[in-house]
Write a protein that holds these residues in place. Sequence first.
Motif, PDB file in Angstrom:
ATOM      1  N   SER A  97       0.810  -1.222   0.000  1.00  0.00           N
ATOM      2  CA  SER A  97       0.000   0.000   0.000  1.00  0.00           C
ATOM      3  C   SER A  97       0.839   1.265   0.000  1.00  0.00           C
ATOM      4  O   SER A  97       0.389   2.316  -0.454  1.00  0.00           O
ATOM      5  N   PHE A  98       2.075   1.182   0.513  1.00  0.00           N
ATOM      6  CA  PHE A  98       2.935   2.368   0.546  1.00  0.00           C
ATOM      7  C   PHE A  98       3.191   2.907  -0.867  1.00  0.00           C
ATOM      8  O   PHE A  98       3.357   4.110  -1.057  1.00  0.00           O
ATOM      9  N   ILE A  99       3.221   2.018  -1.856  1.00  0.00           N
ATOM     10  CA  ILE A  99       3.431   2.439  -3.249  1.00  0.00           C
ATOM     11  C   ILE A  99       2.271   3.320  -3.705  1.00  0.00           C
ATOM     12  O   ILE A  99       2.475   4.414  -4.246  1.00  0.00           O
ATOM     13  N   PHE A 100       1.047   2.845  -3.462  1.00  0.00           N
ATOM     14  CA  PHE A 100      -0.153   3.593  -3.865  1.00  0.00           C
ATOM     15  C   PHE A 100      -0.342   4.840  -3.006  1.00  0.00           C
ATOM     16  O   PHE A 100      -0.798   5.881  -3.485  1.00  0.00           O
ATOM     17  N   THR A 101       0.044   4.718  -1.733  1.00  0.00           N
ATOM     18  CA  THR A 101      -0.061   5.859  -0.814  1.00  0.00           C
ATOM     19  C   THR A 101       0.795   7.022  -1.310  1.00  0.00           C
ATOM     20  O   THR A 101       0.321   8.160  -1.405  1.00  0.00           O
ATOM     21  N   ALA A 102       2.060   6.734  -1.610  1.00  0.00           N
ATOM     22  CA  ALA A 102       2.967   7.787  -2.091  1.00  0.00           C
ATOM     23  C   ALA A 102       2.469   8.372  -3.406  1.00  0.00           C
ATOM     24  O   ALA A 102       2.549   9.590  -3.626  1.00  0.00           O
ATOM     25  N   TYR A 103       1.931   7.513  -4.280  1.00  0.00           N
ATOM     26  CA  TYR A 103       1.453   7.986  -5.579  1.00  0.00           C
ATOM     27  C   TYR A 103       0.263   8.940  -5.413  1.00  0.00           C
ATOM     28  O   TYR A 103       0.235  10.019  -6.021  1.00  0.00           O
ATOM     29  N   VAL A 104      -0.710   8.549  -4.594  1.00  0.00           N
ATOM     30  CA  VAL A 104      -1.900   9.381  -4.389  1.00  0.00           C
ATOM     31  C   VAL A 104      -1.535  10.708  -3.737  1.00  0.00           C
ATOM     32  O   VAL A 104      -1.984  11.778  -4.175  1.00  0.00           O
ATOM     33  N   VAL A 105      -0.703  10.648  -2.705  1.00  0.00           N
ATOM     34  CA  VAL A 105      -0.270  11.878  -2.031  1.00  0.00           C
ATOM     35  C   VAL A 105       0.464  12.783  -3.016  1.00  0.00           C
ATOM     36  O   VAL A 105       0.223  14.001  -3.066  1.00  0.00           O
ATOM     37  N   GLY A 106       1.345  12.198  -3.803  1.00  0.00           N
ATOM     38  CA  GLY A 106       2.094  12.980  -4.780  1.00  0.00           C
ATOM     39  C   GLY A 106       1.209  13.630  -5.818  1.00  0.00           C
ATOM     40  O   GLY A 106       1.420  14.795  -6.178  1.00  0.00           O
ATOM     41  N   LYS A 107       0.207  12.904  -6.302  1.00  0.00           N
ATOM     42  CA  LYS A 107      -0.712  13.440  -7.310  1.00  0.00           C
ATOM     43  C   LYS A 107      -1.451  14.662  -6.783  1.00  0.00           C
ATOM     44  O   LYS A 107      -1.618  15.671  -7.488  1.00  0.00           O
ATOM     45  N   ILE A 108      -1.916  14.566  -5.545  1.00  0.00           N
ATOM     46  CA  ILE A 108      -2.647  15.697  -4.951  1.00  0.00           C
ATOM     47  C   ILE A 108      -1.695  16.856  -4.676  1.00  0.00           C
ATOM     48  O   ILE A 108      -2.003  18.016  -4.967  1.00  0.00           O
ATOM     49  N   ALA A 109      -0.511  16.547  -4.133  1.00  0.00           N
ATOM     50  CA  ALA A 109       0.455  17.592  -3.786  1.00  0.00           C
ATOM     51  C   ALA A 109       0.995  18.314  -5.017  1.00  0.00           C
ATOM     52  O   ALA A 109       1.409  19.477  -4.932  1.00  0.00           O
ATOM     53  N   GLU A 110       0.981  17.641  -6.163  1.00  0.00           N
ATOM     54  CA  GLU A 110       1.461  18.272  -7.400  1.00  0.00           C
ATOM     55  C   GLU A 110       0.533  19.380  -7.874  1.00  0.00           C
ATOM     56  O   GLU A 110       0.936  20.246  -8.639  1.00  0.00           O
ATOM     57  N   LYS A 111      -0.696  19.365  -7.397  1.00  0.00           N
ATOM     58  CA  LYS A 111      -1.667  20.398  -7.794  1.00  0.00           C
ATOM     59  C   LYS A 111      -1.476  21.684  -6.995  1.00  0.00           C
ATOM     60  O   LYS A 111      -1.701  22.778  -7.491  1.00  0.00           O
ATOM     61  N   SER A 112      -1.051  21.529  -5.746  1.00  0.00           N
ATOM     62  CA  SER A 112      -0.850  22.700  -4.888  1.00  0.00           C
ATOM     63  C   SER A 112       0.058  22.331  -3.727  1.00  0.00           C
ATOM     64  O   SER A 112      -0.003  21.208  -3.216  1.00  0.00           O
ATOM     65  N   LYS A 113       0.906  23.274  -3.314  1.00  0.00           N
ATOM     66  CA  LYS A 113       1.810  23.046  -2.195  1.00  0.00           C
ATOM     67  C   LYS A 113       1.324  23.756  -0.933  1.00  0.00           C
ATOM     68  O   LYS A 113       2.083  23.902   0.029  1.00  0.00           O
ATOM     69  N   SER A 114       0.069  24.204  -0.926  1.00  0.00           N
ATOM     70  CA  SER A 114      -0.451  24.886   0.252  1.00  0.00           C
ATOM     71  C   SER A 114      -0.635  23.881   1.383  1.00  0.00           C
ATOM     72  O   SER A 114      -0.835  22.676   1.152  1.00  0.00           O
ATOM     73  N   LEU A 115      -0.578  24.361   2.616  1.00  0.00           N
ATOM     74  CA  LEU A 115      -0.677  23.479   3.777  1.00  0.00           C
ATOM     75  C   LEU A 115      -2.006  22.717   3.824  1.00  0.00           C
ATOM     76  O   LEU A 115      -2.002  21.499   4.072  1.00  0.00           O
ATOM     77  N   PRO A 116      -3.159  23.380   3.581  1.00  0.00           N
ATOM     78  CA  PRO A 116      -4.431  22.630   3.603  1.00  0.00           C
ATOM     79  C   PRO A 116      -4.464  21.492   2.588  1.00  0.00           C
ATOM     80  O   PRO A 116      -4.980  20.408   2.879  1.00  0.00           O
ATOM     81  N   VAL A 117      -3.906  21.737   1.395  1.00  0.00           N
ATOM     82  CA  VAL A 117      -3.889  20.691   0.361  1.00  0.00           C
ATOM     83  C   VAL A 117      -2.975  19.548   0.781  1.00  0.00           C
ATOM     84  O   VAL A 117      -3.307  18.365   0.586  1.00  0.00           O
ATOM     85  N   LEU A 118      -1.832  19.874   1.378  1.00  0.00           N
ATOM     86  CA  LEU A 118      -0.909  18.828   1.826  1.00  0.00           C
ATOM     87  C   LEU A 118      -1.514  18.003   2.957  1.00  0.00           C
ATOM     88  O   LEU A 118      -1.306  16.782   3.021  1.00  0.00           O
ATOM     89  N   ILE A 119      -2.261  18.645   3.838  1.00  0.00           N
ATOM     90  CA  ILE A 119      -2.945  17.896   4.907  1.00  0.00           C
ATOM     91  C   ILE A 119      -3.985  16.965   4.299  1.00  0.00           C
ATOM     92  O   ILE A 119      -4.086  15.791   4.676  1.00  0.00           O
ATOM     93  N   ALA A 120      -4.756  17.481   3.340  1.00  0.00           N
ATOM     94  CA  ALA A 120      -5.760  16.657   2.657  1.00  0.00           C
ATOM     95  C   ALA A 120      -5.105  15.497   1.918  1.00  0.00           C
ATOM     96  O   ALA A 120      -5.595  14.362   1.956  1.00  0.00           O
ATOM     97  N   ALA A 121      -3.976  15.780   1.257  1.00  0.00           N
ATOM     98  CA  ALA A 121      -3.250  14.737   0.527  1.00  0.00           C
ATOM     99  C   ALA A 121      -2.753  13.662   1.478  1.00  0.00           C
ATOM    100  O   ALA A 121      -2.852  12.455   1.204  1.00  0.00           O
ATOM    101  N   SER A 122      -2.228  14.098   2.624  1.00  0.00           N
ATOM    102  CA  SER A 122      -1.696  13.175   3.610  1.00  0.00           C
ATOM    103  C   SER A 122      -2.788  12.266   4.174  1.00  0.00           C
ATOM    104  O   SER A 122      -2.602  11.056   4.313  1.00  0.00           O
ATOM    105  N   LEU A 123      -3.939  12.846   4.471  1.00  0.00           N
ATOM    106  CA  LEU A 123      -5.055  12.057   5.011  1.00  0.00           C
ATOM    107  C   LEU A 123      -5.623  11.114   3.957  1.00  0.00           C
ATOM    108  O   LEU A 123      -6.018   9.985   4.267  1.00  0.00           O
ATOM    109  N   ALA A 124      -5.657  11.569   2.698  1.00  0.00           N
ATOM    110  CA  ALA A 124      -6.128  10.706   1.607  1.00  0.00           C
ATOM    111  C   ALA A 124      -5.182   9.515   1.441  1.00  0.00           C
ATOM    112  O   ALA A 124      -5.625   8.374   1.245  1.00  0.00           O
ATOM    113  N   GLY A 125      -3.887   9.783   1.537  1.00  0.00           N
ATOM    114  CA  GLY A 125      -2.908   8.707   1.448  1.00  0.00           C
ATOM    115  C   GLY A 125      -3.056   7.717   2.589  1.00  0.00           C
ATOM    116  O   GLY A 125      -2.901   6.504   2.401  1.00  0.00           O
ATOM    117  N   LEU A 126      -3.376   8.232   3.767  1.00  0.00           N
ATOM    118  CA  LEU A 126      -3.577   7.370   4.931  1.00  0.00           C
ATOM    119  C   LEU A 126      -4.769   6.444   4.729  1.00  0.00           C
ATOM    120  O   LEU A 126      -4.727   5.270   5.108  1.00  0.00           O
TER     121      LEU A 126
END
Length: 198
Positions: A97-126
Amino acid sequence: MKKKLSTLDLTLASMFVALMAIGANITSWVPFMTIGTVPITLQTFFALLAGMILGSRLGAISMTVYALVGLAGVPVFAKAGGGVATIFSSTFGFIISFIFTAYVVGKIAEKSKSLPVLIAASLAGLVVNYVFGTNWMYFALKFWAAAPPEFSYKIAWLWMVLPAIKDTILAVLAAFMGYRLQRTVSSRSQVNNLKRAI
């Protein structure tokens, strides 16, 4: 056409492979990082951070290399585990799952580097991490690990409540760390560009 991986890319990916190995066995060096019988590993934390820092493609590659290194027999998994037999472990689903987790987080984070987006990306990856890993654990215990008859899908998820609380906190911390690291890298890049212009 995808760009070739640079030396820096390979170095960063290798660094996260090493961090995953350390995170998997952190309780070997810091024994007090255990709640009851649940060790506070940092694998999920570093997988989330890999997606934020490396992006979807390189983050997924680094997690794939981590899994392959462990399957090759290097003791980089939790409790210094490794080898092909790990595939039959009830927790191997989390490693995949770590492979898919990193991919999903990266995809979301590539859209924006703002803190709220990174928190959302992190929780989605979780969520990806737990859905894939817990389902693997359930089927592994139910079909080839001889779980007791009373074991159920609900019990499998109840087992994950305490680790989920820990990982949710770490996911938010990963987002804050990813945000700070991105800003630091960005600031240094701007300074270097200014020096070149001068």
